[in-house]
Design a protein around this motif. Structure first.
Motif, short mmCIF file in Angstrom:
data_model
loop_
_atom_site.label_atom_id
_atom_site.label_comp_id
_atom_site.label_asym_id
_atom_site.label_seq_id
_atom_site.Cartn_x
_atom_site.Cartn_y
_atom_site.Cartn_z
N ASN A 60 0.80 -1.22 0.00
CA ASN A 60 0.00 0.00 0.00
C ASN A 60 0.84 1.27 0.00
N LEU A 61 2.02 1.23 0.62
CA LEU A 61 2.91 2.40 0.57
C LEU A 61 3.40 2.65 -0.85
N ILE A 62 3.74 1.57 -1.54
CA ILE A 62 4.14 1.71 -2.95
C ILE A 62 3.00 2.32 -3.77
N TYR A 63 1.79 1.86 -3.49
CA TYR A 63 0.61 2.36 -4.21
C TYR A 63 0.42 3.86 -4.02
N VAL A 64 0.47 4.32 -2.76
CA VAL A 64 0.20 5.73 -2.50
C VAL A 64 1.32 6.62 -3.05
N VAL A 65 2.58 6.15 -2.96
CA VAL A 65 3.70 6.93 -3.49
C VAL A 65 3.58 7.07 -5.01
N LEU A 66 3.26 5.95 -5.68
CA LEU A 66 3.12 5.99 -7.13
C LEU A 66 1.92 6.84 -7.56
N ASN A 67 0.85 6.82 -6.76
CA ASN A 67 -0.29 7.67 -7.06
C ASN A 67 0.07 9.15 -7.01
N VAL A 68 0.86 9.52 -6.00
CA VAL A 68 1.32 10.92 -5.90
C VAL A 68 2.11 11.30 -7.16
N VAL A 69 2.99 10.40 -7.57
CA VAL A 69 3.84 10.68 -8.74
C VAL A 69 3.00 10.76 -10.02
N PHE A 70 2.16 9.72 -10.24
CA PHE A 70 1.43 9.63 -11.51
C PHE A 70 0.26 10.62 -11.62
N ILE A 71 -0.44 10.87 -10.48
CA ILE A 71 -1.63 11.72 -10.54
C ILE A 71 -1.28 13.18 -10.29
N ASN A 72 -0.54 13.45 -9.20
CA ASN A 72 -0.27 14.85 -8.83
C ASN A 72 0.82 15.50 -9.68
N PHE A 73 1.91 14.75 -9.92
CA PHE A 73 3.04 15.35 -10.62
C PHE A 73 2.96 15.17 -12.14
N MET A 74 2.57 13.98 -12.57
CA MET A 74 2.55 13.70 -14.01
C MET A 74 1.17 13.92 -14.65
N GLN A 75 0.16 14.23 -13.80
CA GLN A 75 -1.19 14.56 -14.29
C GLN A 75 -1.76 13.46 -15.19
N MET A 76 -1.58 12.19 -14.77
CA MET A 76 -2.03 11.07 -15.60
C MET A 76 -3.47 10.63 -15.28
N GLY A 77 -4.08 11.22 -14.26
CA GLY A 77 -5.48 10.94 -13.95
C GLY A 77 -5.75 9.48 -13.62
N VAL A 78 -6.88 8.96 -14.16
CA VAL A 78 -7.32 7.60 -13.86
C VAL A 78 -6.31 6.57 -14.37
N PHE A 79 -5.69 6.82 -15.51
CA PHE A 79 -4.69 5.88 -16.03
C PHE A 79 -3.51 5.78 -15.07
N GLY A 80 -3.12 6.90 -14.47
CA GLY A 80 -2.02 6.88 -13.50
C GLY A 80 -2.36 6.03 -12.29
N MET A 81 -3.60 6.13 -11.79
CA MET A 81 -4.03 5.30 -10.67
C MET A 81 -4.01 3.82 -11.05
N THR A 82 -4.42 3.52 -12.28
CA THR A 82 -4.42 2.14 -12.78
C THR A 82 -3.00 1.57 -12.84
N LEU A 83 -2.08 2.36 -13.35
CA LEU A 83 -0.68 1.92 -13.44
C LEU A 83 -0.10 1.70 -12.05
N ALA A 84 -0.41 2.58 -11.12
CA ALA A 84 0.10 2.48 -9.75
C ALA A 84 -0.39 1.21 -9.06
N VAL A 85 -1.67 0.89 -9.24
CA VAL A 85 -2.23 -0.27 -8.53
C VAL A 85 -1.61 -1.57 -9.04
N ASN A 86 -1.31 -1.65 -10.34
CA ASN A 86 -0.69 -2.87 -10.87
C ASN A 86 0.75 -3.05 -10.37
N ILE A 87 1.54 -1.99 -10.42
CA ILE A 87 2.92 -2.09 -9.94
C ILE A 87 2.94 -2.47 -8.46
N ALA A 88 2.12 -1.79 -7.66
CA ALA A 88 2.11 -2.02 -6.22
C ALA A 88 1.70 -3.45 -5.87
N ARG A 89 0.66 -3.95 -6.52
CA ARG A 89 0.15 -5.28 -6.16
C ARG A 89 1.09 -6.40 -6.58
#
Length: 453
Positions: free
Chosen positions: A178-207
């Protein structure tokens, strides 16, 4: 205090120190997961109401699907706990291996099925949603389905670890994912502005990183199970039957229970995007209030399972009663602490001003009602299931869900025009009805009459 704890949380099977050593890591894990969901909902809110509505809609389907194989993992937890209580270490190892393999295969099948049928599924369930919401939902559903095997492996390993009482190791694995998930979400959604696709990418890597860590721990770090990789490919049919005796009724319950929640979500979708957002934010906040009680519902499976493994019914009864009272007290205390903080909490989501009062009303009613009803509706069935009484608990949950939450929710919310409040009132009624039925079952003897091991 020591005398109180000895009286209510100690017995021949275990004492209060062992119980709270089990409970605290699970509590931390549950708190982190709920906090993570809050943060994720808040982050995706920055992408607009359409994005948060899409994520909430698909997550209702994700919960429905993921809980099917998590239910089978719970069957493994019960079997592992009962063998641990009986002192049969060899069978503990076989139960752990069978749990991981069966859950992973089930998740693989479900994931592939949903990826192949994503378009008809979305249009059947959420066809009345706006086009931008549906497009976001499509991306999120495909990505979520691809991650099912990863989270299934983590859940299976964590379930086996909880069964033998190693909740600290289970916590570390869950926190890692879950820590990997939240860190990647910050990177993909907040910094890279990837929206829903960024959340999707984060959940796969983390799991999948979490799954690798879980398997590495099982084979290389923990010597309790004495497992090798090839053990995962040699499943005993008798062991599988034991796991499925608990897991399949619970899986069926989860399918019907969460299927009813999805149908309720369909009602809410028809009420408009603001109603979807109100439900999403209120649900996220309500889950915060339930963190300690949710942790107790997981802990009681290990406690009661080991008591039943030792054939100590008196201890099982005593601990169940204590857990129910503790659950009610925790809900009351958390409600008194968090309700005055409603404004800053809801501000995390930056909701439209029009829905803030609706969110407050839903949360206030649920906070009051759940003190008496949530423990008997959720902690008690977990305890009964740990004793092997899975069929009764599952049938009861399915029947009350559809008779009250779905049908009554439709009548109150849609037919009578009460809206989202009517849907939530029906949910509260359903808690009460099934809780009373479980209390009646607990007063008898049939719930511990099953011979699982």
């Amino acid at each position: 205090m020591n005398g109180f704890l000895e009286k209510h949380f100690s017995g021949e099977s275990m004492d209060y120190r062992q119980i709270f050593a089990l409970f605290l890591p699970i509590l931390i894990d549950q708190a982190f997961i709920v906090g993570l969901n809050l943060v994720n909902t808040a982050m995706i809110s920055s992408s607009g109401v359409g994005a948060v509505s899409a994520v909430n809609m698909v997550d209702s389907l994700n919960i429905f699907l993921i809980n099917v194989f998590v239910a089978v993992a719970t069957g493994g937890t019960v079997v592992v706990a009962q063998y641990k209580g009986s002192g049969n270490d060899q069978m503990v190892s076989r139960a752990a291996a069978g749990t991981v393999t069966s859950v992973a295969l089930m998740a693989l099948g479900i994931g592939l099925l949903i990826m192949g049928l994503h378009n008809p599924v979305l249009h059947m369930l959420f066809g009345s949603a706006s086009p931008d919401v549906l497009e976001n939902a499509r991306v999120y559903l495909i990505g979520s389905s691809a991650s099912y095997v990863g989270i299934a492996i983590v859940q299976a390993v964590c379930g086996a670890l909880r069964g033998i009482g190693k909740t600290r190791a289970s916590l570390v694995l869950s926190l890692t994912m879950n820590l990997i998930y939240v860190v990647l979400n910050v990177v993909f959604i907040n910094f890279m502005q990837m929206g829903v696709f960024g959340m999707t990418l984060a959940v796969n890597i983390a799991r999948y990183v979490g799954a690798f860590c879980a398997l590495y721990y099982l084979f290389k770090v923990d010597i309790t199970f004495h497992l090798r990789v090839r053990d995962l490919f040699h499943i005993s049919l008798s062991m599988l039957r034991k796991i499925m005796f608990i897991g399949l009724p619970f899986a069926a319950e989860q399918m019907f229970f969460n299927g009813g929640k999805i149908l309720t979500q369909v009602f809410i979708v028809s009420l408009g995007t603001y109603a979807i957002a109100t439900n999403a934010i209120a649900s996220s906040l309500a889950s915060m209030f339930q963190v300690p009680a949710s942790a107790l519902s997981l802990t009681v499976v290990t406690v009661v399972g080991q008591c039943i493994g030792r054939e100590n019914i008196a201890d099982a009864r005593k601990f169940i009663k204590s857990f129910l009272w503790l659950g009610s007290c925790s809900l009351a205390v958390i409600g008194l602490i968090l309700m005055p903080l409603f404004r800053p909490l809801v501000g995390i989501f930056d909701p439209p001003a029009e829905i803030v009062n609706d969110i407050f009303l839903l949360l206030l009613i649920t906070t009051i009602v759940q003190i008496a009803l949530w423990p008997i509706s959720f902690i008690l069935p977990s305890a009964l299931r740990a004793a092997g009484d899975s069929r009764f608990t599952s049938l009861t949950s399915m029947m009350t869900m559809w008779m009250f939450r779905v049908v009554l929710g439709y009548v109150l919310g849609i037919v009578m025009g009460i809206g989202i409040l009517g849907v939530w009132l029906a949910m509260n009624c359903e808690w009460g009805v099934r809780g009373v039925i479980f209390l009646w079952r607990f007063r008898g003897k049939k719930w511990y009459a099953h011979k699982l091991i």
